[in-house]
Design a protein around this motif. Structure first.
Motif, mmCIF file in Angstrom:
data_model
loop_
_atom_site.group_PDB
_atom_site.id
_atom_site.type_symbol
_atom_site.label_atom_id
_atom_site.label_comp_id
_atom_site.label_asym_id
_atom_site.label_seq_id
_atom_site.Cartn_x
_atom_site.Cartn_y
_atom_site.Cartn_z
ATOM 1 N N ILE B 196 12.341 -8.168 -7.277
ATOM 2 C CA ILE B 196 13.209 -8.378 -8.434
ATOM 3 C C ILE B 196 12.434 -8.153 -9.716
ATOM 4 N N ASP B 197 11.133 -8.477 -9.698
ATOM 5 C CA ASP B 197 10.292 -8.234 -10.857
ATOM 6 C C ASP B 197 9.851 -6.779 -10.953
ATOM 7 N N ALA B 198 10.553 -5.914 -10.282
ATOM 8 C CA ALA B 198 10.356 -4.475 -10.435
ATOM 9 C C ALA B 198 8.980 -3.983 -10.002
ATOM 10 N N CYS B 199 8.397 -4.658 -9.041
ATOM 11 C CA CYS B 199 7.102 -4.242 -8.521
ATOM 12 C C CYS B 199 7.323 -3.246 -7.386
ATOM 13 N N SER B 200 6.492 -2.201 -7.303
ATOM 14 C CA SER B 200 6.632 -1.265 -6.184
ATOM 15 C C SER B 200 6.158 -1.942 -4.902
ATOM 16 N N GLU B 201 6.517 -1.355 -3.763
ATOM 17 C CA GLU B 201 6.152 -2.000 -2.504
ATOM 18 C C GLU B 201 4.643 -2.092 -2.343
ATOM 19 N N PHE B 202 3.933 -1.029 -2.709
ATOM 20 C CA PHE B 202 2.481 -1.106 -2.598
ATOM 21 C C PHE B 202 1.920 -2.040 -3.671
ATOM 22 N N GLY B 203 2.623 -2.077 -4.822
ATOM 23 C CA GLY B 203 2.225 -3.008 -5.882
ATOM 24 C C GLY B 203 2.342 -4.447 -5.434
ATOM 25 N N ILE B 204 3.407 -4.750 -4.690
ATOM 26 C CA ILE B 204 3.570 -6.104 -4.160
ATOM 27 C C ILE B 204 2.392 -6.452 -3.265
ATOM 28 N N PHE B 205 2.008 -5.495 -2.428
ATOM 29 C CA PHE B 205 0.883 -5.724 -1.530
ATOM 30 C C PHE B 205 -0.409 -5.980 -2.322
ATOM 31 N N ARG B 206 -0.613 -5.143 -3.336
ATOM 32 C CA ARG B 206 -1.882 -5.189 -4.064
ATOM 33 C C ARG B 206 -1.935 -6.353 -5.051
ATOM 34 N N LYS B 207 -0.833 -6.568 -5.776
ATOM 35 C CA LYS B 207 -0.886 -7.555 -6.860
ATOM 36 C C LYS B 207 -0.470 -8.948 -6.424
ATOM 37 N N ILE B 208 0.312 -9.056 -5.375
ATOM 38 C CA ILE B 208 0.790 -10.387 -4.974
ATOM 39 C C ILE B 208 0.166 -10.831 -3.660
ATOM 40 N N ILE B 209 0.257 -9.972 -2.646
ATOM 41 C CA ILE B 209 -0.175 -10.385 -1.308
ATOM 42 C C ILE B 209 -1.700 -10.492 -1.217
ATOM 43 N N LEU B 210 -2.395 -9.431 -1.621
ATOM 44 C CA LEU B 210 -3.853 -9.455 -1.466
ATOM 45 C C LEU B 210 -4.506 -10.632 -2.196
ATOM 46 N N PRO B 211 -4.134 -10.896 -3.456
ATOM 47 C CA PRO B 211 -4.768 -12.051 -4.119
ATOM 48 C C PRO B 211 -4.499 -13.363 -3.381
ATOM 49 N N MET B 212 -3.290 -13.476 -2.824
ATOM 50 C CA MET B 212 -2.996 -14.727 -2.125
ATOM 51 C C MET B 212 -3.687 -14.800 -0.775
ATOM 52 N N ALA B 213 -3.991 -13.634 -0.214
ATOM 53 C CA ALA B 213 -4.579 -13.612 1.127
ATOM 54 C C ALA B 213 -6.095 -13.703 1.087
ATOM 55 N N ASN C 100 3.022 -15.027 -14.964
ATOM 56 C CA ASN C 100 4.200 -15.095 -14.113
ATOM 57 C C ASN C 100 5.439 -14.614 -14.854
ATOM 58 N N LEU C 101 5.600 -15.114 -16.085
ATOM 59 C CA LEU C 101 6.789 -14.756 -16.852
ATOM 60 C C LEU C 101 6.755 -13.277 -17.248
ATOM 61 N N ALA C 102 5.551 -12.771 -17.509
ATOM 62 C CA ALA C 102 5.432 -11.404 -18.016
ATOM 63 C C ALA C 102 5.483 -10.345 -16.912
ATOM 64 N N PHE C 103 5.274 -10.784 -15.663
ATOM 65 C CA PHE C 103 5.058 -9.830 -14.569
ATOM 66 C C PHE C 103 6.170 -8.786 -14.458
ATOM 67 N N GLY C 104 7.407 -9.265 -14.465
ATOM 68 C CA GLY C 104 8.546 -8.357 -14.319
ATOM 69 C C GLY C 104 8.657 -7.395 -15.491
ATOM 70 N N LEU C 105 8.506 -7.938 -16.680
ATOM 71 C CA LEU C 105 8.631 -7.100 -17.876
ATOM 72 C C LEU C 105 7.552 -6.037 -17.905
ATOM 73 N N LYS C 106 6.339 -6.447 -17.500
ATOM 74 C CA LYS C 106 5.233 -5.490 -17.474
ATOM 75 C C LYS C 106 5.547 -4.351 -16.517
ATOM 76 N N ASN C 107 6.066 -4.719 -15.350
ATOM 77 C CA ASN C 107 6.403 -3.690 -14.367
ATOM 78 C C ASN C 107 7.484 -2.750 -14.895
ATOM 79 N N LEU C 108 8.321 -3.254 -15.776
ATOM 80 C CA LEU C 108 9.387 -2.419 -16.343
ATOM 81 C C LEU C 108 8.905 -1.689 -17.595
ATOM 82 N N LYS C 109 7.597 -1.775 -17.864
ATOM 83 C CA LYS C 109 6.980 -1.062 -18.987
ATOM 84 C C LYS C 109 7.569 -1.490 -20.330
#
Lengths: 307, 298, 366
Positions: B196-213, C100-109
């Motif tokens: 929903i935060d517009a992260c790409s699938e690989f971005g999710i892996f790199r920015k969310i999953i890896l730091p948590m793992a 956390n709050l900025a994450f989505g906006l950043k991704n949307l450039k």
């Protein structure tokens, strides 16, 4: 676990395929490289080995000889001897070590957290040293002259010196003895984790039911740890059926084939005599035996495991 | 059980207190015995390592001295000099470090990719593929060893190279399984939030999953490193010059090439074991935690 | 303009044990622009699945979903102009609150200055300015909840999706957050779709409520309508606490024969029940419509029963009492001054003006 049933997966067409790739393509991208490497370095060798086991392998030309390799092995005395050694080694080490591990865990469990961590770490520590290192150390400890540590210790208690690895009577036992000391750390940690998972209320209920220490051990602790025991039994058996480094470093399979295990025999056939076909057949028999034993253990033991 | 009425309550209290005291004493004695036994067993398991250490500082006459010396009377570094000058310990040490480090990085990377896919992504065939991988763990290494050897040596021509040492161990099903176990404990809602935060699938892996793992990656990394450092058989098959040997392979040369030089053997053993013992002591909590991750019953 | 529309939406899962499972069966509804709509139902009823399909986190097996006027069947979540608040908040644990709050906006450039401004604004609305540099683990449950809402606000979406956002809070905080969410909705003027299993939350928050069960939509109506005129026995039993009583009965003329008593159906209602004359029916009556006679200032001459109370529970301001009619347990609720006693025989008046009849086979209201 549920996977989405996409309407696009119903029948194949170019459009559907494109949609499928859009939906799931990236999922496969995550496993593509690991899976490719798995195919190249595990599946392909597995298939090749299977074919090879029916061949007389030569570098330039291989001859298909049907079940000859298997037949040769099943009629071969040394093969049976090595099988027997492997089984003796497994039966003599795995259950004993599980029992040692269990009692160590049982003793660590009631003491305080800090001491627990200390003993867990102490018992685990020898496990970070390699099989080769340990084998070399024990080779030196088992030295049959009066400078070997084992003989020194025997001397303190007034016993005669032993030949240890140098005698075909005691060589296999010596290698087994080596596993009894050290190397229980990871098992202890597993048991402790499982013991921590047993609800305290069970013991409290047992106390109120006037159960003795032994009765609690027999009726609560041991049965509820069965999944852990099963895990250790299966991994232990798989490991000990493949024991190689100790025999390679310490005895080279000798004396008089007393410590020739299956894994060592495979090595000899493959890389000393370059009988690749024969060695492959041997490896498949080993794999077959391991899988059968694992399945049997699982069937027999897990039938009354309480989850 | 029915509580019996007591004629003399004072006497009964005395009796109960006595019983309680006895129970406490038994418990204390029991605990003391346990501690004594545990300490003895710990010392017992350290004996081989201590004997290794002690022997490595003896000169060749002290090692076979009668009566034997438990501790070297004149400690010397002779044995260490020998393994560095004659053996090539420095080079083996370097080789082992290179091979174990690179193998670990590649292994952890692939394992985290696949572990993430198998634990968190839904795609057709996921479970089938995972079971294929998992069932391969039952097959003993000896089965695939010969074709693997032919593949690497003849087909790929990688005998006696770092590549040849590393290539077959780049992916390990055990590592993938460990990573899958670890990652399935991470909350899936974070992945949804990432989408929903517009992260790409690989971005999710790199920015969310890896730091948590990270804790899981550390555990896997340590175990893989120790595993590769201690690995013997494959390097033994694939190397044929002294300069390409890894430490474990080099160690055996004191056994088979130099005539039963126990001093050198023990000095070599120290060089092999001590780095791992240091790693273990420094990263103890990861080791102790890591053992239980992989063994969760499915 | 952000309407959300479901047209014949079906969602099926492949379950390893049960085979194909329908999580949502043929859902049709329209969420009006700027409406606060609540999905409610027991767990596994398909409410969360519906929400996740709106978000684009699950793809429907068939049917169409519109957001605004746009068909979003194949649109990625990020392009749907939605934001979502998760049950477990789903704050990225390794990022600060600001990140956390900025994450989505950043991704949307989004330009940096704009991100800053939006975070500032959201932080002011939720009064979380002092938390921005902390990490999620340093926050209490209520604070995390605010951040999760804040993350949705900064996206400035036309549809807010809430997935059981209050279920992890303690009872007191939940009431407080409920009020705040209600205010927030008015202030933001966006469409809100809210999922909960708690009917009190649904009744207090929703302008309209969708009651779901077993993948089927049972009723879509305002809270009052749901309470007064439930479509079927499920809705009647789910909305209201304690739930509506169901008593087996037989309709005969204007007489309703239960196992123990004969009740009289008000004349005005008889017409509706014509088709069920001489048939088995289920009488539905809410606990508050069973009134202790000593609280009434007139003495009714019919619909009075005199059961023996099994148990009386004191809840402070009111009493709950339990008795049986035939095999059906009946719950009543009266003010504490009725002073009822357990195991006593009491006279109770049943307010049949508020009665419902249900078909025992279809469970539908007659």
């Amino acid at each position: 676990m549920a996977a989405t049933v996409s309407e696009t997966s119903k029948k194949w067409s170019w459009v559907n395929f494109k949609q499928f790739m859009k939906d799931y393509g990236w999922c496969y991208a995550f496993i593509a490289l690991p899976f490719l490497l798995f195919l190249v370095f595990t599946v392909y060798p597995l298939i090749t080995a299977f074919i090879m086991s029916f061949q007389e392998y030569g570098i330039l030309e291989s001859k298909f000889i049907g079940f000859e390799n298997y037949k040769y092995l099943l009629e071969n005395e040394i093969f049976w001897k090595s099988m027997k050694n492997t089984v003796i080694y497994t039966v003599g080490t795995v259950p004993v070590n599980i029992l040692i591990t269990f009692f160590l865990a049982l003793m660590i469990f009631p003491i305080n957290k800090r001491s627990q961590t200390f003993f867990k770490a102490s018992f685990y520590l020898p496990a970070v040293t390699s099989g080769i290192t340990m084998s070399l150390i024990w080779l030196w400890m088992f030295d049959p002259t009066e400078s070997g540590l084992m003989n020194i210790v025997l001397g303190w208690f007034g016993f005669d010196q032993q030949m240890w690895l140098a005698s075909s009577d005691s060589a296999l036992f010596s290698i087994m003895l080596m596993t009894y000391i050290g190397g229980h750390g990871s098992g202890v940690i597993l048991y402790l984790a499982a013991m921590g998972g047993i609800p305290k209320s069970l013991y409290e209920a047992a106390d109120i039911d006037a159960a003795s220490w032994w009765s609690k051990l027999k009726n609560i602790t041991w049965p509820l740890l069965k999944p852990t025991t099963l895990y250790m039994l299966i991994t232990g058996v798989i490991g000990s059926f493949q024991v190689f480094e100790a025999t390679y470093v310490m005895t080279q399979g000798g004396p008089n084939f007393a410590t020739t295990t299956i894994a060592y025999l495979i090595y000899q056939h493959a890389f000393q005599y370059y009988q690749f076909g024969l060695a492959s057949a041997e490896a498949f028999i080993l794999g077959f035996v391991i899988i059968i034993i694992s399945v049997l253990q699982f069937k027999y033991m897990s039938s009354d495991v309480e989850y | 059980m029915e509580l019996k009425s007591v004629t003399d309550p004072q006497y009964q209290i005395l009796l109960d207190e006595k019983k309680d005291f006895r129970r406490k004493t038994y418990k204390k004695i029991g605990l003391t015995i346990i501690y004594i036994f545990l300490v003895l067993w710990a010392v017992f398991t350290f004996v081989p390592l201590l004997w290794m250490l002690s022997s490595s500082f003896k000169d060749s006459s002290a090692i076979t001295a009668v009566p034997p010396e438990l501790l070297p009377k004149k400690p010397t570094l002779d044995a260490y000099k020998r393994i560095f000058e004659v053996g090539g310990m420095a080079r083996w040490f370097l080789n082992s470090t290179i091979v174990a480090s690179i193998s670990t990085i590649i292994n952890v990377f692939f394992a985290s990719l696949a572990g993430y896919a198998f634990s968190k992504l839904k795609f057709p065939g996921r479970n089938t593929i995972f079971w294929v991988l998992l069932s391969s763990m039952m097959i003993p290494g000896q089965v695939t060893l010969i074709p693997l050897y032919i593949l690497v040596v003849n087909t790929l021509q990688l005998e006696n190279t770092y590549f040849g040492l590393i290539v077959p161990g780049m992916v390990s099903v055990g590592s993938i399984f460990l990573m899958k176990q670890f990652m399935s404990s991470l909350p899936s809602s974070l992945i949804d939030a990432g989408r929903i935060d517009a992260c790409s699938e690989f971005g999710i892996f790199r920015k969310i999953i890896l730091p948590m793992a990270k804790p899981g990656l550390a555990v896997l990394g340590i175990f893989t490193f120790v595993g590769h450092w201690n690995n013997f058989f494959w390097p033994f098959l694939i190397t044929n010059t002294n300069s390409m040997r890894t430490l474990q392979v080099g160690l055996t040369s004191f056994r088979f090439e130099n005539l039963q030089d126990y001093g050198a053997m023990m000095a070599g053993a120290v060089c092999s074991a001590v780095p791992m013992i240091i790693v273990f002591l420094a990263l103890q909590k990861y080791f102790l935690r890591g053992i239980t991750i992989g063994a969760v019953k499915g | 303009m952000a309407e959300v529309k479901f047209v014949n939406v079906i969602k099926e899962f492949e379950d390893e044990k049960k085979g194909k499972v329908r999580a949502v069966n043929n859902a049709n509804f329209v969420v009006k622009d700027k409406e606060f709509l609540v999905f409610v139902g027991p767990s596994g009823c398909g409410k969360t699945t519906s929400l996740r399909m709106i978000a684009g986190l699950e793809r429907q097996s068939s049917g169409d979903i519109f957001i605004g006027n746009r068909l979003v069947n194949k649109v990625h979540p990020k392009d749907r102009d939605i934001a979502m608040v998760f049950q477990d908040y789903a704050l990225y644990p390794h990022m600060t609150i600001k990140e956390n709050l900025a994450f989505g906006l950043k991704n949307l450039k989004t330009p940096k200055a704009e991100i800053e401004a939006k975070i500032k604004e959201a932080a002011a609305i939720l009064s979380i300015e002092n938390l921005l540099d902390r990490k999620p683990r340093e926050l209490s449950g209520g604070q995390k909840q605010r951040i999760a809402v804040g993350r949705a606000i900064v996206r400035n979406p036309s549809v807010f999706l809430f997935d059981e956002p209050l279920s992890n809070l303690d009872a007191k905080l939940r009431v407080q957050m409920r009020v705040e969410l209600s205010e927030l909705h008015k202030r933001l003027g966006a469409t809100v779709i809210y999922v909960t299993h708690d009917q009190v939350e649904a009744m207090t928050l929703g302008q309209r409520i969708v009651v779901m069960n077993g993948g089927e939509i049972q009723q879509i109506a305002s809270p009052e309508e749901l309470y007064e005129n439930p479509n079927n026995m499920f809705v009647a039993g789910f909305i209201g606490s304690p739930p509506m009583n169901f008593i087996k009965a037989r309709l005969d003329g204007n007489q309703l024969m239960t196992a123990d008593y004969t009740l009289t159906v008000p004349v005005g209602l008889l017409d509706k029940y014509k088709a069920y004359q001489k048939e088995e029916v289920v009488l539905g009556i809410r606990p508050e419509d069973i009134i202790s006679l000593n609280l009434l200032n007139h003495q009714p001459n019919h619909n009075v029963i005199e059961p023996t109370l099994k148990v009386v529970e004191h809840l402070g301001a009111e009493l709950l009492f339990y008795f049986n009619i035939g095999e059906d347990q009946v719950t009543g609720r009266v003010g504490a001054d009725a002073k009822l006693k357990s195991l006593s025989k009491v006279k109770l008046y049943i307010n049949m003006e508020k009665m419902h009849l249900f078909d025992p086979n279809t469970q539908e209201r007659i």
